[in-house]
Design a protein around this motif. Sequence first.
Motif, PDB file in Angstrom:
ATOM      1  N   ARG A  79       0.831  -1.217   0.000  1.00 41.94           N
ATOM      2  CA  ARG A  79       0.000   0.000   0.000  1.00 41.94           C
ATOM      3  C   ARG A  79       0.859   1.259   0.000  1.00 41.94           C
ATOM      4  N   HIS A  80       1.928   1.257   0.787  1.00 39.64           N
ATOM      5  CA  HIS A  80       2.837   2.404   0.822  1.00 39.64           C
ATOM      6  C   HIS A  80       3.430   2.655  -0.563  1.00 39.64           C
ATOM      7  N   ARG A  81       3.843   1.581  -1.237  1.00 37.25           N
ATOM      8  CA  ARG A  81       4.418   1.733  -2.587  1.00 37.25           C
ATOM      9  C   ARG A  81       3.400   2.305  -3.558  1.00 37.25           C
ATOM     10  N   LEU A  82       2.175   1.796  -3.506  1.00 38.28           N
ATOM     11  CA  LEU A  82       1.121   2.325  -4.380  1.00 38.28           C
ATOM     12  C   LEU A  82       0.816   3.782  -4.077  1.00 38.28           C
ATOM     13  N   ASP A  83       0.738   4.119  -2.809  1.00 35.27           N
ATOM     14  CA  ASP A  83       0.458   5.503  -2.406  1.00 35.27           C
ATOM     15  C   ASP A  83       1.547   6.452  -2.887  1.00 35.27           C
ATOM     16  N   ARG A  84       2.809   6.012  -2.848  1.00 40.48           N
ATOM     17  CA  ARG A  84       3.913   6.866  -3.299  1.00 40.48           C
ATOM     18  C   ARG A  84       3.835   7.132  -4.791  1.00 40.48           C
ATOM     19  N   GLY A  85       3.439   6.140  -5.558  1.00 43.00           N
ATOM     20  CA  GLY A  85       3.400   6.299  -7.009  1.00 43.00           C
ATOM     21  C   GLY A  85       4.774   6.125  -7.632  1.00 43.00           C
ATOM     22  N   THR A  86       4.902   6.581  -8.858  1.00 40.89           N
ATOM     23  CA  THR A  86       6.153   6.405  -9.604  1.00 40.89           C
ATOM     24  C   THR A  86       7.132   7.535  -9.288  1.00 40.89           C
ATOM     25  N   GLY A  87       8.352   7.366  -9.763  1.00 40.32           N
ATOM     26  CA  GLY A  87       9.371   8.393  -9.583  1.00 40.32           C
ATOM     27  C   GLY A  87      10.226   8.220  -8.346  1.00 40.32           C
ATOM     28  N   TRP A  88      10.056   7.102  -7.637  1.00 41.75           N
ATOM     29  CA  TRP A  88      10.834   6.849  -6.430  1.00 41.75           C
ATOM     30  C   TRP A  88      11.813   5.712  -6.678  1.00 41.75           C
ATOM     31  N   HIS A  89      13.057   5.893  -6.324  1.00 43.34           N
ATOM     32  CA  HIS A  89      14.048   4.819  -6.347  1.00 43.34           C
ATOM     33  C   HIS A  89      14.129   4.279  -4.919  1.00 43.34           C
ATOM     34  N   THR A  90      13.664   3.040  -4.708  1.00 43.64           N
ATOM     35  CA  THR A  90      13.557   2.479  -3.362  1.00 43.64           C
ATOM     36  C   THR A  90      14.721   1.553  -3.048  1.00 43.64           C
ATOM     37  N   VAL A  91      15.284   1.736  -1.866  1.00 45.88           N
ATOM     38  CA  VAL A  91      16.317   0.858  -1.323  1.00 45.88           C
ATOM     39  C   VAL A  91      15.763   0.279  -0.026  1.00 45.88           C
ATOM     40  N   GLU A  92      15.814  -1.039   0.111  1.00 47.13           N
ATOM     41  CA  GLU A  92      15.363  -1.704   1.334  1.00 47.13           C
ATOM     42  C   GLU A  92      16.545  -1.774   2.302  1.00 47.13           C
ATOM     43  N   ALA A  93      16.383  -1.207   3.488  1.00 43.59           N
ATOM     44  CA  ALA A  93      17.471  -1.194   4.467  1.00 43.59           C
ATOM     45  C   ALA A  93      16.906  -1.312   5.883  1.00 43.59           C
ATOM     46  N   PRO A  94      16.523  -2.511   6.282  1.00 46.68           N
ATOM     47  CA  PRO A  94      15.952  -2.666   7.616  1.00 46.68           C
ATOM     48  C   PRO A  94      16.957  -2.424   8.749  1.00 46.68           C
ATOM     49  N   LEU A  95      18.258  -2.566   8.471  1.00 43.10           N
ATOM     50  CA  LEU A  95      19.257  -2.400   9.529  1.00 43.10           C
ATOM     51  C   LEU A  95      20.354  -1.391   9.173  1.00 43.10           C
ATOM     52  N   ASP A  96      20.885  -1.444   7.975  1.00 47.55           N
ATOM     53  CA  ASP A  96      22.082  -0.666   7.652  1.00 47.55           C
ATOM     54  C   ASP A  96      21.748   0.618   6.893  1.00 47.55           C
ATOM     55  N   LEU A  97      21.165   1.574   7.609  1.00 45.49           N
ATOM     56  CA  LEU A  97      20.852   2.869   6.994  1.00 45.49           C
ATOM     57  C   LEU A  97      22.099   3.597   6.520  1.00 45.49           C
ATOM     58  N   PRO A  98      23.217   3.579   7.248  1.00 49.31           N
ATOM     59  CA  PRO A  98      24.401   4.269   6.730  1.00 49.31           C
ATOM     60  C   PRO A  98      24.844   3.747   5.361  1.00 49.31           C
ATOM     61  N   ALA A  99      24.845   2.440   5.165  1.00 47.76           N
ATOM     62  CA  ALA A  99      25.221   1.888   3.855  1.00 47.76           C
ATOM     63  C   ALA A  99      24.214   2.292   2.786  1.00 47.76           C
ATOM     64  N   ALA A 100      22.930   2.260   3.131  1.00 53.88           N
ATOM     65  CA  ALA A 100      21.897   2.652   2.162  1.00 53.88           C
ATOM     66  C   ALA A 100      22.052   4.114   1.761  1.00 53.88           C
ATOM     67  N   LEU A 101      22.330   4.975   2.730  1.00 56.13           N
ATOM     68  CA  LEU A 101      22.546   6.391   2.416  1.00 56.13           C
ATOM     69  C   LEU A 101      23.747   6.572   1.500  1.00 56.13           C
ATOM     70  N   SER A 102      24.789   5.798   1.715  1.00 55.44           N
ATOM     71  CA  SER A 102      25.980   5.930   0.874  1.00 55.44           C
ATOM     72  C   SER A 102      25.722   5.454  -0.551  1.00 55.44           C
ATOM     73  N   GLN A 103      24.662   4.666  -0.765  1.00 57.30           N
ATOM     74  CA  GLN A 103      24.308   4.174  -2.099  1.00 57.30           C
ATOM     75  C   GLN A 103      23.376   5.123  -2.845  1.00 57.30           C
ATOM     76  N   THR A 104      22.901   6.153  -2.181  1.00 56.61           N
ATOM     77  CA  THR A 104      21.943   7.059  -2.807  1.00 56.61           C
ATOM     78  C   THR A 104      22.606   8.383  -3.144  1.00 56.61           C
ATOM     79  N   GLN A 105      22.081   9.002  -4.176  1.00 54.27           N
ATOM     80  CA  GLN A 105      22.510  10.339  -4.552  1.00 54.27           C
ATOM     81  C   GLN A 105      21.269  11.187  -4.633  1.00 54.27           C
ATOM     82  N   GLY A 106      21.393  12.416  -4.289  1.00 51.96           N
ATOM     83  CA  GLY A 106      20.234  13.291  -4.319  1.00 51.96           C
ATOM     84  C   GLY A 106      19.409  13.161  -3.059  1.00 51.96           C
TER      85      GLY A 106
END
Length: 176
Positions: free
Chosen positions: A51-78
């Motif tokens: 439901r969250h994904r549908l509500d967000r709609g398109t245009g989102w690049h999603t990274v799943e990071a249940p534990l390692d937020l620092p690594a996920a942040l380092s993988q994102t730009q913008g």
Amino acid sequence: MSLPPLSFVTGGARSGKSAFAERLARLGPATHGYIATAEPWDEEMRDRIARHRLDRGTGWHTVEAPLDLPAALSQTQGAVLIDCATLWLTNHLLADHDLDAETARLLDALARHAAPVIIVSNEVGWGIVPDNALARRFRDAQGRLNQRLAARADLAVAVIAGLPLVLKGTLPGGMA
């Protein structure tokens, strides 16, 4: 007005905090980063995530990071939206990780991220005192995490009944 370097959005369950944070993120570039911390432990949670994904709609690049937020942040730009700190903290608590060390790693990663970050978190301290030690430990840890995130944030907003209440900073133009 552009997005602040760090925005903190908090509120109770079903307060509208995620929807507000998504509206805030859309003020940034056309492509939005989204870091999801939920783990699909059961069918209800899988439905909730869908439901969250549908509500967000398109245009989102999603990274799943249940534990390692620092690594996920380092993988994102913008600009990136993290939803949510509460589930991230829960995952670490249940894994019996050092919450202070993980919080320090997260705060360091947030400070190093070059683009705006919006982080969503639940305010859990307005209810009754929980009846068991684990729930009390979680409530206390969540309160401390929220305080640390809000202290670092350039913009802190509490969302109540879908309405934003600015606690710190100024909402970018077009937000109300």
